[in-house]
Design a protein around this motif. Sequence first.
Motif, PDB file in Angstrom:
ATOM      1  N   ASN A  31       0.853  -1.194   0.000  1.00 58.32           N
ATOM      2  CA  ASN A  31       0.000   0.000   0.000  1.00 58.32           C
ATOM      3  C   ASN A  31       0.888   1.242   0.000  1.00 58.32           C
ATOM      4  O   ASN A  31       2.086   1.183   0.329  1.00 58.32           O
ATOM      5  N   ALA A  34       0.002   9.223   0.948  1.00 61.24           N
ATOM      6  CA  ALA A  34       0.752  10.483   0.999  1.00 61.24           C
ATOM      7  C   ALA A  34       0.973  10.830   2.466  1.00 61.24           C
ATOM      8  O   ALA A  34       0.099  10.599   3.304  1.00 61.24           O
ATOM      9  N   ALA A  36       3.134  13.753   5.266  1.00 61.19           N
ATOM     10  CA  ALA A  36       3.958  14.957   5.420  1.00 61.19           C
ATOM     11  C   ALA A  36       4.500  15.087   6.846  1.00 61.19           C
ATOM     12  O   ALA A  36       5.507  15.758   7.067  1.00 61.19           O
ATOM     13  N   TRP A  37       3.835  14.451   7.790  1.00 65.56           N
ATOM     14  CA  TRP A  37       4.280  14.573   9.178  1.00 65.56           C
ATOM     15  C   TRP A  37       5.348  13.523   9.442  1.00 65.56           C
ATOM     16  O   TRP A  37       5.047  12.351   9.745  1.00 65.56           O
ATOM     17  N   CYS A  51       4.239   9.994  11.211  1.00 66.06           N
ATOM     18  CA  CYS A  51       3.004  10.068  11.999  1.00 66.06           C
ATOM     19  C   CYS A  51       1.832   9.705  11.103  1.00 66.06           C
ATOM     20  O   CYS A  51       1.613  10.354  10.083  1.00 66.06           O
ATOM     21  N   GLU A  53      -2.315   8.578  10.867  1.00 69.34           N
ATOM     22  CA  GLU A  53      -3.632   8.514  11.512  1.00 69.34           C
ATOM     23  C   GLU A  53      -3.979   7.067  11.855  1.00 69.34           C
ATOM     24  O   GLU A  53      -3.805   6.170  11.020  1.00 69.34           O
ATOM     25  N   TYR A  57      -5.306   2.806   6.696  1.00 66.53           N
ATOM     26  CA  TYR A  57      -4.934   1.411   6.430  1.00 66.53           C
ATOM     27  C   TYR A  57      -3.429   1.211   6.642  1.00 66.53           C
ATOM     28  O   TYR A  57      -2.979   0.195   7.165  1.00 66.53           O
ATOM     29  N   THR A  58      -2.656   2.243   6.274  1.00 71.55           N
ATOM     30  CA  THR A  58      -1.193   2.187   6.445  1.00 71.55           C
ATOM     31  C   THR A  58      -0.810   1.903   7.900  1.00 71.55           C
ATOM     32  O   THR A  58       0.126   1.139   8.157  1.00 71.55           O
ATOM     33  N   TRP A  82      -1.782  13.394  -4.588  1.00 74.13           N
ATOM     34  CA  TRP A  82      -3.177  13.667  -4.204  1.00 74.13           C
ATOM     35  C   TRP A  82      -4.006  12.382  -4.237  1.00 74.13           C
ATOM     36  O   TRP A  82      -4.822  12.147  -3.339  1.00 74.13           O
ATOM     37  N   GLY A  85      -3.265  10.430  -1.252  1.00 70.37           N
ATOM     38  CA  GLY A  85      -3.658  11.107  -0.022  1.00 70.37           C
ATOM     39  C   GLY A  85      -5.156  11.234   0.150  1.00 70.37           C
ATOM     40  O   GLY A  85      -5.631  11.688   1.192  1.00 70.37           O
ATOM     41  N   THR A  87      -7.401   8.600  -1.130  1.00 69.15           N
ATOM     42  CA  THR A  87      -8.077   7.296  -1.225  1.00 69.15           C
ATOM     43  C   THR A  87      -7.403   6.338  -0.251  1.00 69.15           C
ATOM     44  O   THR A  87      -6.274   6.577   0.189  1.00 69.15           O
ATOM     45  N   SER A  88      -8.100   5.264   0.094  1.00 70.81           N
ATOM     46  CA  SER A  88      -7.521   4.298   1.032  1.00 70.81           C
ATOM     47  C   SER A  88      -7.223   2.976   0.351  1.00 70.81           C
ATOM     48  O   SER A  88      -7.996   2.489  -0.480  1.00 70.81           O
ATOM     49  N   GLY A  89      -6.100   2.394   0.743  1.00 72.64           N
ATOM     50  CA  GLY A  89      -5.703   1.076   0.240  1.00 72.64           C
ATOM     51  C   GLY A  89      -6.652  -0.032   0.682  1.00 72.64           C
ATOM     52  O   GLY A  89      -6.566  -1.145   0.185  1.00 72.64           O
ATOM     53  N   LYS A  94      -3.866   1.692  -5.064  1.00 68.75           N
ATOM     54  CA  LYS A  94      -3.413   3.049  -5.389  1.00 68.75           C
ATOM     55  C   LYS A  94      -2.246   3.058  -6.354  1.00 68.75           C
ATOM     56  O   LYS A  94      -2.046   4.036  -7.070  1.00 68.75           O
TER      57      LYS A  94
HETATM   58  C1  LIG Z   1      -0.023  16.115   0.949  1.00 64.51           C
HETATM   59  C2  LIG Z   1      -0.653  15.159   1.943  1.00 64.51           C
HETATM   60  C3  LIG Z   1      -0.028  14.896   3.145  1.00 64.51           C
HETATM   61  C4  LIG Z   1      -0.595  14.014   4.078  1.00 64.51           C
HETATM   62  N1  LIG Z   1       0.067  13.780   5.268  1.00 64.51           N
HETATM   63  C5  LIG Z   1      -0.430  12.873   6.136  1.00 64.51           C
HETATM   64  C6  LIG Z   1       0.286  12.577   7.336  1.00 64.51           C
HETATM   65  O1  LIG Z   1       1.354  13.111   7.613  1.00 64.51           O
HETATM   66  N2  LIG Z   1      -0.262  11.633   8.175  1.00 64.51           N
HETATM   67  C7  LIG Z   1      -1.461  11.015   7.901  1.00 64.51           C
HETATM   68  O2  LIG Z   1      -1.900  10.174   8.680  1.00 64.51           O
HETATM   69  N3  LIG Z   1      -2.164  11.295   6.781  1.00 64.51           N
HETATM   70  C8  LIG Z   1      -1.657  12.187   5.875  1.00 64.51           C
HETATM   71  N4  LIG Z   1      -2.326  12.443   4.715  1.00 64.51           N
HETATM   72  C9  LIG Z   1      -3.612  11.756   4.472  1.00 64.51           C
HETATM   73  C10 LIG Z   1      -3.420  10.296   4.044  1.00 64.51           C
HETATM   74  O3  LIG Z   1      -2.568  10.208   2.902  1.00 64.51           O
HETATM   75  C11 LIG Z   1      -4.820   9.700   3.708  1.00 64.51           C
HETATM   76  O4  LIG Z   1      -5.566   9.616   4.900  1.00 64.51           O
HETATM   77  C12 LIG Z   1      -4.782   8.366   3.006  1.00 64.51           C
HETATM   78  O5  LIG Z   1      -6.054   8.152   2.427  1.00 64.51           O
HETATM   79  C13 LIG Z   1      -4.457   7.168   3.897  1.00 64.51           C
HETATM   80  O6  LIG Z   1      -4.382   6.056   3.067  1.00 64.51           O
HETATM   81  P1  LIG Z   1      -4.498   4.541   3.575  1.00 64.51           P
HETATM   82  O7  LIG Z   1      -5.850   4.350   4.219  1.00 64.51           O
HETATM   83  O8  LIG Z   1      -4.348   3.713   2.317  1.00 64.51           O
HETATM   84  O9  LIG Z   1      -3.375   4.326   4.533  1.00 64.51           O
HETATM   85  C14 LIG Z   1      -1.813  13.346   3.782  1.00 64.51           C
HETATM   86  C15 LIG Z   1      -2.451  13.628   2.563  1.00 64.51           C
HETATM   87  C16 LIG Z   1      -1.889  14.510   1.654  1.00 64.51           C
HETATM   88  C17 LIG Z   1      -2.592  14.781   0.348  1.00 64.51           C
END
Ligand SMILES: Cc1cc2nc3c(=O)[nH]c(=O)nc-3n(C[C@H](O)[C@H](O)[C@H](O)COP(=O)(O)O)c2cc1C
Length: 181
Positions: A31, A34, A36-37, A51, A53, A57-58, A82, A85, A87-89, A94
């Motif tokens: 998976n 995106a 940034a933290w 960091c 959330e 899924y990640t 984008w 960031g 959509t979810s896996g 993705k």
């Molecule tokens: C530019 C950008 C930066 C992001 N940074 C974070 C981050 O630092 N931490 C986080 O949990 N989600 C971040 N997100 C949101 C996740 O990429 C987003 O929730 C994603 O759908 C999670 O995918 P997953 O469910 O496949 O893991 C960011 C999104 C974007 C567009």
Amino acid sequence: MLKQIKSDIYHLMHPKMAFFLTSIAKDGKPNVMACAWATPVSEEPPIVIVCVEKSAYTAELIKETREFAINIPNKKLLKAIWICGKTSGRDTDKFLKAKLKQRMANSLKVPLIAECVGYIECKLYKTVDAGECYAFFGNVLYAEADDAFFKKGMRTEAAEIPLHLGGSRIMYFRGDNAKED
Ligand SMILES: Cc1cc2nc3c(=O)[nH]c(=O)nc-3n(C[C@H](O)[C@H](O)[C@H](O)COP(=O)(O)O)c2cc1C
């Protein structure tokens, strides 16, 4: 005039590099999201934090297989950032949707994104529960970068790394005003 900020306080700590965070499930399905933290926290030994959330899924995958990779993009991959960031896996492939090619990592099962210009491969050694996120501490096992974009490990102006300002705003690091004293 100084005004108190009560929400989105994190914006004060941006821009932050936007990158692809790759992970893998036990059954070998990868998976990418995106992210940034993130920050380095130790040079010797090299340790970084990402960091994620708790609901992503990640987060589930990193807890399950204890590996992750930081894939550093350049400007060309903005659209893919984008997609990854938003959509979810859990319900989307993705790599397919964002048209990203995978390649093997040097020290992990987690795949890397072939189109990126820098990589940091990490083994999870500690997880800290932090509000809505997990802070995943990773021991860096291997790192590499394209020398067309990174000289002596530092970015050149050609790199054009996307920097996330918050929300849907991105700027680019160009390096041309990053002069030494
Ligand atoms: C530019 C950008 C930066 C992001 N940074 C974070 C981050 O630092 N931490 C986080 O949990 N989600 C971040 N997100 C949101 C996740 O990429 C987003 O929730 C994603 O759908 C999670 O995918 P997953 O469910 O496949 O893991 C960011 C999104 C974007 C567009």
